[in-house]
Design a protein around this motif. Sequence first.
Motif, PDB file in Angstrom:
ATOM      1  N   VAL A 276     -30.767  22.895 -20.237  1.00 19.66           N
ATOM      2  CA  VAL A 276     -29.423  23.320 -18.939  1.00 19.66           C
ATOM      3  C   VAL A 276     -30.249  25.110 -18.553  1.00 19.66           C
ATOM      4  CG1 VAL A 276     -27.707  22.389 -19.635  1.00 19.66           C
ATOM      5  CG2 VAL A 276     -27.447  24.489 -20.371  1.00 19.66           C
ATOM      6  N   ALA A 277     -29.874  25.279 -17.591  1.00 23.96           N
ATOM      7  CA  ALA A 277     -30.035  26.602 -17.271  1.00 23.96           C
ATOM      8  C   ALA A 277     -28.690  26.366 -16.250  1.00 23.96           C
ATOM      9  CB  ALA A 277     -31.171  26.924 -15.678  1.00 23.96           C
ATOM     10  N   PHE A 278     -27.822  27.943 -16.826  1.00 22.94           N
ATOM     11  CA  PHE A 278     -26.689  28.400 -16.374  1.00 22.94           C
ATOM     12  C   PHE A 278     -26.886  29.329 -15.383  1.00 22.94           C
ATOM     13  CE2 PHE A 278     -26.933  29.922 -20.278  1.00 22.94           C
ATOM     14  CZ  PHE A 278     -26.830  31.632 -20.132  1.00 22.94           C
ATOM     15  N   GLU A 279     -26.512  29.996 -14.409  1.00 20.91           N
ATOM     16  CA  GLU A 279     -25.921  30.615 -13.201  1.00 20.91           C
ATOM     17  C   GLU A 279     -24.708  31.293 -12.927  1.00 20.91           C
ATOM     18  OE1 GLU A 279     -28.820  31.718 -11.239  1.00 20.91           O
ATOM     19  OE2 GLU A 279     -30.634  30.092 -12.710  1.00 20.91           O
ATOM     20  N   GLY A 280     -24.544  32.348 -13.054  1.00 16.07           N
ATOM     21  CA  GLY A 280     -23.965  33.200 -13.105  1.00 16.07           C
ATOM     22  C   GLY A 280     -23.648  34.935 -13.509  1.00 16.07           C
ATOM     23  N   THR A 281     -23.018  35.172 -13.591  1.00 17.82           N
ATOM     24  CA  THR A 281     -22.899  36.112 -14.855  1.00 17.82           C
ATOM     25  C   THR A 281     -22.562  36.130 -16.135  1.00 17.82           C
ATOM     26  OG1 THR A 281     -22.048  37.686 -12.749  1.00 17.82           O
ATOM     27  CG2 THR A 281     -21.961  38.385 -15.055  1.00 17.82           C
ATOM     28  N   PRO A 282     -22.883  36.223 -16.842  1.00 17.47           N
ATOM     29  CA  PRO A 282     -24.291  35.919 -17.361  1.00 17.47           C
ATOM     30  C   PRO A 282     -24.849  34.917 -16.794  1.00 17.47           C
ATOM     31  CG  PRO A 282     -23.800  35.698 -18.897  1.00 17.47           C
ATOM     32  CD  PRO A 282     -22.684  35.050 -18.511  1.00 17.47           C
ATOM     33  N   SER A 283     -25.871  35.130 -17.155  1.00 17.20           N
ATOM     34  CA  SER A 283     -27.208  33.475 -16.349  1.00 17.20           C
ATOM     35  C   SER A 283     -27.606  33.639 -17.722  1.00 17.20           C
ATOM     36  CB  SER A 283     -27.612  33.607 -14.524  1.00 17.20           C
ATOM     37  OG  SER A 283     -28.649  34.396 -15.101  1.00 17.20           O
ATOM     38  N   GLY A 284     -28.479  32.684 -17.709  1.00 14.13           N
ATOM     39  CA  GLY A 284     -29.848  32.063 -18.910  1.00 14.13           C
ATOM     40  C   GLY A 284     -30.001  30.911 -18.494  1.00 14.13           C
ATOM     41  N   SER A 285     -30.661  30.352 -20.037  1.00 13.80           N
ATOM     42  CA  SER A 285     -31.012  29.463 -19.988  1.00 13.80           C
ATOM     43  C   SER A 285     -29.905  28.540 -21.475  1.00 13.80           C
ATOM     44  CB  SER A 285     -32.589  29.061 -20.591  1.00 13.80           C
ATOM     45  OG  SER A 285     -33.143  29.127 -19.278  1.00 13.80           O
ATOM     46  N   LEU A 286     -30.213  27.710 -21.600  1.00 13.32           N
ATOM     47  CA  LEU A 286     -29.249  27.556 -22.817  1.00 13.32           C
ATOM     48  C   LEU A 286     -30.083  25.825 -23.516  1.00 13.32           C
ATOM     49  CD1 LEU A 286     -25.618  26.961 -24.140  1.00 13.32           C
ATOM     50  CD2 LEU A 286     -26.098  25.094 -24.422  1.00 13.32           C
ATOM     51  N   ILE A 287     -30.189  25.433 -25.147  1.00 10.65           N
ATOM     52  CA  ILE A 287     -30.136  24.399 -25.104  1.00 10.65           C
ATOM     53  C   ILE A 287     -29.448  24.072 -26.325  1.00 10.65           C
ATOM     54  CG2 ILE A 287     -32.223  23.419 -27.227  1.00 10.65           C
ATOM     55  CD1 ILE A 287     -34.181  25.524 -25.820  1.00 10.65           C
ATOM     56  N   VAL A 288     -29.114  22.943 -26.440  1.00 13.95           N
ATOM     57  CA  VAL A 288     -28.460  22.102 -28.063  1.00 13.95           C
ATOM     58  C   VAL A 288     -29.625  21.014 -28.629  1.00 13.95           C
ATOM     59  CG1 VAL A 288     -26.228  21.322 -28.363  1.00 13.95           C
ATOM     60  CG2 VAL A 288     -26.032  22.110 -26.305  1.00 13.95           C
ATOM     61  N   ASP A 333     -17.084  28.346 -20.412  1.00 13.76           N
ATOM     62  CA  ASP A 333     -16.582  28.261 -19.333  1.00 13.76           C
ATOM     63  C   ASP A 333     -15.825  28.797 -19.977  1.00 13.76           C
ATOM     64  OD1 ASP A 333     -17.616  26.110 -17.220  1.00 13.76           O
ATOM     65  OD2 ASP A 333     -15.765  24.411 -17.742  1.00 13.76           O
ATOM     66  N   GLY A 334     -15.184  29.531 -21.099  1.00 10.64           N
ATOM     67  CA  GLY A 334     -14.998  30.660 -21.760  1.00 10.64           C
ATOM     68  C   GLY A 334     -15.284  32.016 -21.358  1.00 10.64           C
ATOM     69  N   TRP A 335     -16.811  32.320 -21.060  1.00  9.82           N
ATOM     70  CA  TRP A 335     -17.045  33.072 -20.822  1.00  9.82           C
ATOM     71  C   TRP A 335     -16.615  33.833 -19.522  1.00  9.82           C
ATOM     72  CZ3 TRP A 335     -23.179  32.589 -21.333  1.00  9.82           C
ATOM     73  CH2 TRP A 335     -23.025  31.885 -22.698  1.00  9.82           C
ATOM     74  N   ALA A 336     -16.882  32.473 -18.403  1.00 11.93           N
ATOM     75  CA  ALA A 336     -16.297  32.595 -16.945  1.00 11.93           C
ATOM     76  C   ALA A 336     -14.707  33.160 -16.637  1.00 11.93           C
ATOM     77  CB  ALA A 336     -16.481  31.201 -15.971  1.00 11.93           C
ATOM     78  N   ASN A 337     -14.031  32.579 -17.840  1.00 10.16           N
ATOM     79  CA  ASN A 337     -12.016  33.060 -18.172  1.00 10.16           C
ATOM     80  C   ASN A 337     -12.271  34.269 -17.915  1.00 10.16           C
ATOM     81  OD1 ASN A 337     -12.190  30.400 -17.415  1.00 10.16           O
ATOM     82  ND2 ASN A 337     -11.621  29.242 -19.045  1.00 10.16           N
ATOM     83  N   VAL A 338     -12.961  35.299 -19.042  1.00  2.00           N
ATOM     84  CA  VAL A 338     -12.571  36.035 -19.330  1.00  2.00           C
ATOM     85  C   VAL A 338     -13.369  36.571 -18.580  1.00  2.00           C
ATOM     86  CG1 VAL A 338     -12.888  38.068 -21.214  1.00  2.00           C
ATOM     87  CG2 VAL A 338     -12.237  35.783 -21.866  1.00  2.00           C
ATOM     88  N   LEU A 339     -14.687  37.092 -17.733  1.00  2.00           N
ATOM     89  CA  LEU A 339     -14.850  37.798 -16.866  1.00  2.00           C
ATOM     90  C   LEU A 339     -14.437  37.872 -15.729  1.00  2.00           C
ATOM     91  CD1 LEU A 339     -18.613  36.734 -18.381  1.00  2.00           C
ATOM     92  CD2 LEU A 339     -16.977  39.443 -18.519  1.00  2.00           C
ATOM     93  N   GLU A 340     -14.253  36.906 -15.242  1.00  3.05           N
ATOM     94  CA  GLU A 340     -13.381  36.275 -14.364  1.00  3.05           C
ATOM     95  C   GLU A 340     -14.363  36.196 -13.085  1.00  3.05           C
ATOM     96  OE1 GLU A 340      -9.133  38.012 -14.075  1.00  3.05           O
ATOM     97  OE2 GLU A 340      -9.840  39.265 -14.088  1.00  3.05           O
ATOM     98  N   THR A 341     -15.106  35.512 -13.239  1.00  5.53           N
ATOM     99  CA  THR A 341     -16.600  34.487 -12.553  1.00  5.53           C
ATOM    100  C   THR A 341     -16.732  33.315 -12.885  1.00  5.53           C
ATOM    101  OG1 THR A 341     -18.457  35.523 -11.501  1.00  5.53           O
ATOM    102  CG2 THR A 341     -18.085  35.302 -14.201  1.00  5.53           C
ATOM    103  N   GLY A 342     -17.900  32.839 -12.343  1.00  8.19           N
ATOM    104  CA  GLY A 342     -18.283  31.335 -11.919  1.00  8.19           C
ATOM    105  C   GLY A 342     -19.453  31.787 -13.141  1.00  8.19           C
ATOM    106  N   VAL A 343     -20.072  30.597 -13.592  1.00 13.65           N
ATOM    107  CA  VAL A 343     -20.279  30.758 -15.040  1.00 13.65           C
ATOM    108  C   VAL A 343     -21.113  28.519 -14.301  1.00 13.65           C
ATOM    109  CG1 VAL A 343     -22.099  30.080 -16.963  1.00 13.65           C
ATOM    110  CG2 VAL A 343     -20.373  32.015 -16.384  1.00 13.65           C
ATOM    111  N   GLU A 344     -22.210  28.308 -13.839  1.00 15.81           N
ATOM    112  CA  GLU A 344     -22.037  27.189 -13.471  1.00 15.81           C
ATOM    113  C   GLU A 344     -23.983  26.540 -13.933  1.00 15.81           C
ATOM    114  OE1 GLU A 344     -20.279  25.228 -11.493  1.00 15.81           O
ATOM    115  OE2 GLU A 344     -18.791  27.141 -11.445  1.00 15.81           O
TER     116      GLU A 344
END
Length: 423
Positions: A276-288, A333-344
């Motif tokens: 997947v690609a994720f966008e926000g703070t931070p953005s990047g790529s993720l592989i499971v 999703d925990g990143w977004a909660n701590v950073l108070e920003t969106g990560v989609e």
Amino acid sequence: MYVDMDSLEALNLLARDGTERANRALADLTGASTAIGSTRILLVDREDVVERIETGGYEVVRFDIAGTLSGTALLLFDRPATEAVVDALVGGAEDGMGSAALKETANILMGAFTTDWGDHLGTGLEMTAPTYLDDPDADALQLDPTGPETDSALVFHSSITWRDAAGRIDVYLAPDRAALDPVFAETDADEAEEPADAFDPDEDGLFGIEEGTDSIPLEKLSVFSDLTKEGSAAAAERVTEMTGVETETELAGIAFTPVDDVAAQLGDGDYVGTTVAFEGTPSGSLIVLFDRASATNIAEAMLPIEPDGDGFTDMHESAIEELGNVMTSGFIDGWANVLETGVEHTPPEYVGDVNAAVLELVTEQLGPFQTHAFTIESTLRTEDVAFSCEIHALPDEADLGAALEALAVERKDQTDADPDDLF
């Protein structure tokens, strides 16, 4: 405390060179054909390292190190490596002779490993005699956190493996907290506290620090490593909820790795997974990623009916995509909660050749000029089903710098996500 990026690269290369020397020393000592694995600087939860050592069936030899780089060095011999070393040195003797052979081998390897460290640091390193740990625990392993607000320890990790047989030796070098200041270049505190201008990745250097400084806040990076463990636990919880299979995190943290090793460390295994690609703070790529046997087992645990066909079917692939989606959400999703920003993130895409997918992501995202990269890693396992998987996130460096700048350490425990936002 700020950590100089050039120092990170230099020390990682120093550890790699030391591992090469230790590898040659092991080959000379035992006559075995061996090779080094990836060499990385890790920020990982101390409890995860201790648990991995306690449950991994390793024979452990410890050294205490004094000098500028004071701390603890550990050599972990898995069962095949132990048998190979003991057989080569004392003809397979057990008990006291076996532990003596391991201590002798560890002493030779650590001597080779640390040969150039004193020259690099401008002062010698003093090591105690090797101690064989009959029952390694947290107190015996002596791993310091990087600061008062984090459970993560900074560890240099490398490995040596047998080429033509099973066998692996892991080397962990963990500096004391007090040793980090003189080892890494530190940015003046007053300068670090000055108000920052708006972050511009075209004008600012690595991690949003002015070009030429290339420093990152170690405390915040360590807390972000803690968030990785929280995200891994959330991903494991989602797997349990979806499959009914009790799943737990084995090891999670941030690795600073040579770019060439990011894909190579997967080895020659047969992996499948999702990207997947994720966008926000931070953005990047993720592989499971899953080894194929694990993917088959966990997918069939999810499916309400028997798969239609032999082998890894479309039903298996759909199940893995669904599982990858839930795990990704739980992880980030925990990143977004701590950073108070969106990560989609984008919908997960099934890949049948994870090795090639990782290599493509590294090539596209890092480009030809970057020698090292930060990766966010986690391993999940279960005892109920033959299943394990790994999560590898490759964040955009500039965005990770912005995330660290925005990270409020006091919010580090606020990682819980609303389940309605996950599904």
